[in-house]
Design a protein around this motif. Structure first.
Motif, PDB file in Angstrom:
ATOM      1  N   MET A   1       0.845  -1.195   0.000  1.00 58.16           N
ATOM      2  CA  MET A   1       0.000   0.000   0.000  1.00 58.16           C
ATOM      3  C   MET A   1       0.885   1.253   0.000  1.00 58.16           C
ATOM      4  O   MET A   1       1.865   1.314   0.711  1.00 58.16           O
ATOM      5  CB  MET A   1      -0.863  -0.010   1.253  1.00 58.16           C
ATOM      6  N   SER A   2       0.536   2.221  -0.816  1.00 64.43           N
ATOM      7  CA  SER A   2       1.324   3.447  -0.883  1.00 64.43           C
ATOM      8  C   SER A   2       0.364   4.634  -0.887  1.00 64.43           C
ATOM      9  O   SER A   2      -0.847   4.454  -0.953  1.00 64.43           O
ATOM     10  CB  SER A   2       2.145   3.470  -2.166  1.00 64.43           C
ATOM     11  N   LYS A   3       0.909   5.842  -0.831  1.00 63.32           N
ATOM     12  CA  LYS A   3       0.078   7.041  -0.885  1.00 63.32           C
ATOM     13  C   LYS A   3      -0.751   7.048  -2.175  1.00 63.32           C
ATOM     14  O   LYS A   3      -1.935   7.343  -2.160  1.00 63.32           O
ATOM     15  CB  LYS A   3       0.980   8.284  -0.853  1.00 63.32           C
ATOM     16  N   GLU A   4      -0.082   6.708  -3.292  1.00 62.00           N
ATOM     17  CA  GLU A   4      -0.755   6.692  -4.598  1.00 62.00           C
ATOM     18  C   GLU A   4      -1.881   5.664  -4.642  1.00 62.00           C
ATOM     19  O   GLU A   4      -2.979   5.947  -5.088  1.00 62.00           O
ATOM     20  CB  GLU A   4       0.249   6.346  -5.705  1.00 62.00           C
ATOM     21  N   SER A   5      -1.575   4.435  -4.178  1.00 65.34           N
ATOM     22  CA  SER A   5      -2.591   3.385  -4.270  1.00 65.34           C
ATOM     23  C   SER A   5      -3.780   3.719  -3.374  1.00 65.34           C
ATOM     24  O   SER A   5      -4.914   3.402  -3.688  1.00 65.34           O
ATOM     25  CB  SER A   5      -2.003   2.014  -3.933  1.00 65.34           C
ATOM     26  N   ALA A  15      -2.041  -3.605  -4.427  1.00 63.30           N
ATOM     27  CA  ALA A  15      -1.296  -2.341  -4.298  1.00 63.30           C
ATOM     28  C   ALA A  15       0.166  -2.472  -4.727  1.00 63.30           C
ATOM     29  O   ALA A  15       0.701  -1.575  -5.379  1.00 63.30           O
ATOM     30  CB  ALA A  15      -1.394  -1.827  -2.869  1.00 63.30           C
ATOM     31  N   ASN A  16       0.819  -3.581  -4.375  1.00 66.95           N
ATOM     32  CA  ASN A  16       2.234  -3.721  -4.767  1.00 66.95           C
ATOM     33  C   ASN A  16       2.377  -3.875  -6.280  1.00 66.95           C
ATOM     34  O   ASN A  16       3.298  -3.331  -6.885  1.00 66.95           O
ATOM     35  CB  ASN A  16       2.871  -4.924  -4.064  1.00 66.95           C
ATOM     36  N   ASN A  22       3.758   1.047 -11.948  1.00 66.08           N
ATOM     37  CA  ASN A  22       3.837   2.504 -12.107  1.00 66.08           C
ATOM     38  C   ASN A  22       5.173   3.095 -11.649  1.00 66.08           C
ATOM     39  O   ASN A  22       5.311   4.318 -11.615  1.00 66.08           O
ATOM     40  CB  ASN A  22       2.684   3.185 -11.368  1.00 66.08           C
ATOM     41  N   THR A  23       6.151   2.243 -11.331  1.00 63.01           N
ATOM     42  CA  THR A  23       7.466   2.807 -10.996  1.00 63.01           C
ATOM     43  C   THR A  23       8.058   3.483 -12.231  1.00 63.01           C
ATOM     44  O   THR A  23       8.910   4.357 -12.122  1.00 63.01           O
ATOM     45  CB  THR A  23       8.459   1.727 -10.497  1.00 63.01           C
ATOM     46  N   LEU A  24       7.598   3.058 -13.417  1.00 60.42           N
ATOM     47  CA  LEU A  24       8.004   3.719 -14.657  1.00 60.42           C
ATOM     48  C   LEU A  24       6.919   4.721 -15.009  1.00 60.42           C
ATOM     49  O   LEU A  24       5.777   4.342 -15.247  1.00 60.42           O
ATOM     50  CB  LEU A  24       8.166   2.690 -15.780  1.00 60.42           C
ATOM     51  N   ASP A  25       7.265   5.991 -14.975  1.00 60.02           N
ATOM     52  CA  ASP A  25       6.292   7.045 -15.237  1.00 60.02           C
ATOM     53  C   ASP A  25       6.585   7.650 -16.612  1.00 60.02           C
ATOM     54  O   ASP A  25       7.546   8.396 -16.775  1.00 60.02           O
ATOM     55  CB  ASP A  25       6.396   8.107 -14.134  1.00 60.02           C
TER      56      ASP A  25
END
Ligand SMILES: [Zn+2]
Length: 194
Positions: A1-5, A15-16, A22-25
């Motif tokens: 889980m992250s802020k974005e998710s 979430a992971n 999405n680590t590639l933007d």
């Protein structure tokens, strides 16, 4: 889980996977006169190790350049898979084969515990934590939620998003932005020629 998710209400079980894809933007659209800067959170071995440890996926082992390459190839095969429409994912042999080739590097074992059973990483080195991403992929495919994890259809975006719409037919991560941009362009092309 992250802020974005959390912000985009992505189910915790995905979430992971969502964050990893999405680590590639690749977003490069202009918003309020400013072009979105492209970036890669997994820029090098240290970046990958940091990303994994932030999500408690790190094991503390040494991350080698070969492991880093394997992680990037997993990401690109996952992104290629998610870029296909859900119906095409099962039919597209090329993306299926590429994903099969990469998931082989992330074997999983079934673990029985108080709350039931979980798929857990079978490798025990610095890359082991990425098997959690593969487990999320498998679980989501098994329960059908993977069909809602998609890549934005805008060429200037290509962000992976979770489609919470009732019919599950969304094509753009944010319809009011990416969807409108695409529609405006089509309109312009139709009315002003190429
Ligand atoms: Zn988008």
């Amino acid at each position: 889980m992250s802020k974005e998710s959390r912000k985009f209400e992505v189910p915790d079980e995905l979430a992971n996977l969502y964050d990893f894809a999405n680590t590639l933007d690749l977003r490069r659209f202009v918003h309020h006169g400013v072009q979105h800067p492209q970036s890669d959170q997994l820029g090098n071995t240290a970046g990958l190790a940091a990303w994994m440890s932030e999500r408690k996926l790190g094991s503390g082992g040494k991350m080698t350049p070969a492991m880093f390459e394997t992680a990037l190839q997993l990401r690109s095969s996952v992104r290629d898979y998610l870029q296909c429409n859900p119906d095409d994912r099962r039919r597209n042999k090329t993306v299926g084969r590429a994903l099969n080739r990469m998931t082989q590097h992330f074997p999983l074992a079934v673990e029985v515990h108080d709350a039931g059973m979980t798929l857990r990483p079978a490798r025990d080195d610095a890359l082991a934590g990425l098997s959690v991403v593969v487990a999320e992929l498998y679980n989501a495919a098994a329960n059908g939620t993977l069909d809602r994890l998609k890549m934005c259809a805008s060429d200037e975006c290509h962000r992976v998003f979770y489609d919470r719409s009732k019919p599950g037919t969304r094509r753009w991560c944010v319809s009011a932005l990416c969807g409108n941009r695409a529609k405006t362009r089509t309109y312009r092309e139709r009315h002003h020629g190429p």
